[in-house]
Motif scaffolding. Sequence first.
Motif, PDB file in Angstrom:
ATOM      1  N   TYR A  18     -44.308  91.296 -63.667  1.00 31.38           N
ATOM      2  CA  TYR A  18     -45.636  91.450 -62.942  1.00 31.38           C
ATOM      3  C   TYR A  18     -46.522  91.230 -63.602  1.00 31.38           C
ATOM      4  O   TYR A  18     -48.044  90.751 -63.262  1.00 31.38           O
ATOM      5  CB  TYR A  18     -46.190  92.697 -61.690  1.00 31.38           C
ATOM      6  CG  TYR A  18     -44.719  93.227 -61.189  1.00 31.38           C
ATOM      7  CD1 TYR A  18     -44.779  93.140 -59.499  1.00 31.38           C
ATOM      8  CD2 TYR A  18     -43.395  94.353 -60.873  1.00 31.38           C
ATOM      9  CE1 TYR A  18     -43.677  93.265 -58.916  1.00 31.38           C
ATOM     10  CE2 TYR A  18     -42.336  94.624 -60.187  1.00 31.38           C
ATOM     11  CZ  TYR A  18     -42.785  93.979 -58.688  1.00 31.38           C
ATOM     12  OH  TYR A  18     -41.884  93.766 -57.758  1.00 31.38           O
ATOM     13  N   GLY A  19     -46.773  91.274 -64.934  1.00 29.79           N
ATOM     14  CA  GLY A  19     -47.572  91.047 -65.359  1.00 29.79           C
ATOM     15  C   GLY A  19     -48.333  92.724 -65.811  1.00 29.79           C
ATOM     16  O   GLY A  19     -48.720  92.961 -65.221  1.00 29.79           O
ATOM     17  N   GLU A  20     -49.143  92.147 -66.754  1.00 31.96           N
ATOM     18  CA  GLU A  20     -50.469  94.291 -67.205  1.00 31.96           C
ATOM     19  C   GLU A  20     -50.921  94.204 -66.242  1.00 31.96           C
ATOM     20  O   GLU A  20     -51.659  95.162 -65.956  1.00 31.96           O
ATOM     21  CB  GLU A  20     -50.903  93.253 -68.836  1.00 31.96           C
ATOM     22  CG  GLU A  20     -50.257  93.409 -69.767  1.00 31.96           C
ATOM     23  CD  GLU A  20     -49.296  94.567 -69.803  1.00 31.96           C
ATOM     24  OE1 GLU A  20     -50.389  95.672 -69.590  1.00 31.96           O
ATOM     25  OE2 GLU A  20     -48.015  94.420 -70.399  1.00 31.96           O
ATOM     26  N   ASP A  21     -51.744  92.902 -65.466  1.00 34.61           N
ATOM     27  CA  ASP A  21     -52.789  93.535 -64.649  1.00 34.61           C
ATOM     28  C   ASP A  21     -52.182  94.456 -63.599  1.00 34.61           C
ATOM     29  O   ASP A  21     -53.054  95.313 -63.215  1.00 34.61           O
ATOM     30  CB  ASP A  21     -53.361  92.481 -63.911  1.00 34.61           C
ATOM     31  CG  ASP A  21     -54.896  91.491 -65.066  1.00 34.61           C
ATOM     32  OD1 ASP A  21     -54.334  91.976 -65.878  1.00 34.61           O
ATOM     33  OD2 ASP A  21     -55.516  90.615 -64.547  1.00 34.61           O
ATOM     34  N   VAL A  22     -50.817  93.964 -62.721  1.00 36.39           N
ATOM     35  CA  VAL A  22     -50.437  94.818 -61.586  1.00 36.39           C
ATOM     36  C   VAL A  22     -49.748  96.049 -62.547  1.00 36.39           C
ATOM     37  O   VAL A  22     -50.180  96.980 -61.541  1.00 36.39           O
ATOM     38  CB  VAL A  22     -49.090  94.317 -61.229  1.00 36.39           C
ATOM     39  CG1 VAL A  22     -48.333  94.709 -60.174  1.00 36.39           C
ATOM     40  CG2 VAL A  22     -49.820  92.534 -60.304  1.00 36.39           C
ATOM     41  N   LEU A  23     -49.485  96.102 -63.413  1.00 37.36           N
ATOM     42  CA  LEU A  23     -48.550  97.099 -64.231  1.00 37.36           C
ATOM     43  C   LEU A  23     -50.020  98.544 -64.598  1.00 37.36           C
ATOM     44  O   LEU A  23     -49.521  99.465 -64.311  1.00 37.36           O
ATOM     45  CB  LEU A  23     -47.645  97.056 -65.408  1.00 37.36           C
ATOM     46  CG  LEU A  23     -46.176  96.200 -65.186  1.00 37.36           C
ATOM     47  CD1 LEU A  23     -45.541  96.141 -66.644  1.00 37.36           C
ATOM     48  CD2 LEU A  23     -45.263  97.131 -64.232  1.00 37.36           C
ATOM     49  N   LYS A  24     -50.998  97.667 -64.956  1.00 41.07           N
ATOM     50  CA  LYS A  24     -52.584  98.929 -64.964  1.00 41.07           C
ATOM     51  C   LYS A  24     -52.643  99.187 -64.210  1.00 41.07           C
ATOM     52  O   LYS A  24     -53.225 100.629 -63.634  1.00 41.07           O
ATOM     53  CB  LYS A  24     -53.774  97.640 -65.851  1.00 41.07           C
ATOM     54  CG  LYS A  24     -54.668  98.680 -66.452  1.00 41.07           C
ATOM     55  CD  LYS A  24     -55.539  97.246 -66.915  1.00 41.07           C
ATOM     56  CE  LYS A  24     -56.355  98.135 -67.270  1.00 41.07           C
ATOM     57  NZ  LYS A  24     -57.914  97.050 -66.574  1.00 41.07           N
ATOM     58  N   GLN A  25     -53.017  98.241 -62.708  1.00 46.45           N
ATOM     59  CA  GLN A  25     -53.353  98.966 -61.356  1.00 46.45           C
ATOM     60  C   GLN A  25     -51.974  99.999 -60.900  1.00 46.45           C
ATOM     61  O   GLN A  25     -52.338 100.735 -60.774  1.00 46.45           O
ATOM     62  CB  GLN A  25     -52.987  98.026 -60.551  1.00 46.45           C
ATOM     63  CG  GLN A  25     -54.494  97.559 -59.530  1.00 46.45           C
ATOM     64  CD  GLN A  25     -54.457  96.670 -59.248  1.00 46.45           C
ATOM     65  OE1 GLN A  25     -53.573  95.283 -59.328  1.00 46.45           O
ATOM     66  NE2 GLN A  25     -55.309  96.983 -57.879  1.00 46.45           N
ATOM     67  N   VAL A  26     -50.936  99.583 -60.825  1.00 47.94           N
ATOM     68  CA  VAL A  26     -49.894 100.683 -60.503  1.00 47.94           C
ATOM     69  C   VAL A  26     -50.212 101.890 -61.288  1.00 47.94           C
ATOM     70  O   VAL A  26     -50.064 103.256 -61.279  1.00 47.94           O
ATOM     71  CB  VAL A  26     -48.272 100.253 -61.243  1.00 47.94           C
ATOM     72  CG1 VAL A  26     -47.236 101.535 -60.865  1.00 47.94           C
ATOM     73  CG2 VAL A  26     -47.360  98.990 -60.727  1.00 47.94           C
TER      74      VAL A  26
END
Length: 491
Positions: A18-26
Amino acid sequence: MSLKKYNFWLIVGSQDLYGEDVLKQVNEHAKEMVDGFNADPAIPGTVVFKPVVRNSQEIYDTIAAANNDPDCAGIMTWMHTFSPSKMWIPGLSILNKPYLHLNTQYNRDIPWDTIDMDFMNLNQSAHGDREHGFIGARMRLNRKVIAGYWKDEIFRSDMAVWMRAAAGAAASRKVRVLRFGDNMRNVAVTDGDKIEAAIKLGWRVDYYGVGDYIKLVEAVTDAEIDAKMAEYNELYIMDTDDIESVRYQAREQVALEKFLKDGNFCAVTTNFEDLQQLRQLPGLACQDIMRKGYGFGGEGDWKVAAMTHIMKLMADGLEGGTAFMEDYTYNLEPGNEMILGAHMLEVCPTLAKDKPKIQVHPLGIGDREPPARVVFETPAGKGIVVSLIDLGDRLRMIVNDIECVEHPHKMPNLPVAGVLWKPMPDLKTSAQAWIYAGGAHHSVLSYALTADHMRDLAEILDIEFIHINKDTDINQFRKELAWNEAAWKNK
Ligand code: MN
């Protein structure tokens, strides 16, 4: 006894794709959920945020850490995004803590006007949690699944029920029962395989000769008895002139509390057949230690003693008492069938409707001085009775839903505390079902817990669960027992 000290780890699964941005949001969403759970007084334990796990190694490491953390009473998994479940096999293979799978979603409603593929990729629990559910089923893991919106009351209350059960399972692993003497001679149901209980439930059940206790009883000082009497006078109404008999119970309680504390015991059994030089069977002494959360079993019943302690802990903070109980006498009046539950002395004062009274009466059994006890009536309200039995090849937990009723008549000649209840679905069916299932005459009665708490506990402990309830049909019930016989043979 507090449940807040138990931690539950929220482990959110994902993958690197998913990439960093999505994981940060998670992670941000998961943190917000954890804060929401912890701010809710209905959530009895502490939920702990863990950074999103993205691969097999991170999953394994997180679960290994949960296993090794003595404060962690269970893990809760949630797949905000998709987390391929083959990655979970190494971690779930070693999981030794209770396991709750939350199938929820960060947002409640679909944002109809703005939804796009980015949104779809982030909010995937509808399929991510199904992939996760498969591996639980495939690996035959004991678990609980809760589905719904994480802010909903029903979702939170299902979580709370499971957390109480998981805390009960953690407490079970620390149970140490103090037994004075053995079981009452020739009684079958109160006995069982203590090795099986140690393996399956984590219980240590230690025998001590009553002489070890008598030494402590004799060493109790007048000052210690005075202090205990002051406590009694705070908590109870002194409804007797026979203060000497009450003081003897105070002496027995002081000694019992020393024994329990020194050995780190959480429950105790006595046996009226084995009192040696004790002048009274401990009555008030056992009642008052139960008030403090210790388990108790009469006649050497170590299973009910341990269960009483565990259930008292599970009920921490809930309305209504939890107590050792015994089915005594039926009221078979047509249309008003009831069970009168009591014990010869030892009914826990947490069940009392009003301030209990200390009285001294002869005991109709045994050959000792009349013991002091507290006597009280109990309130109306829904509850359960629970029995744990040993069937030789497995442990079975039997739960019956009950409706406790106000006492319709004074019972001036009955010198013990008692509870009156109507068992579900009716006395006839309930008694037949209980007896077919092999349920004991001893049980734990709780106004605070429900069958759902006990079902979750049985699932976590991997023992058979039988529920007698408003829908029980006796012939279906007999089939269930027969089917369980086959199912448990294959476990
Ligand atoms: Mn009994």
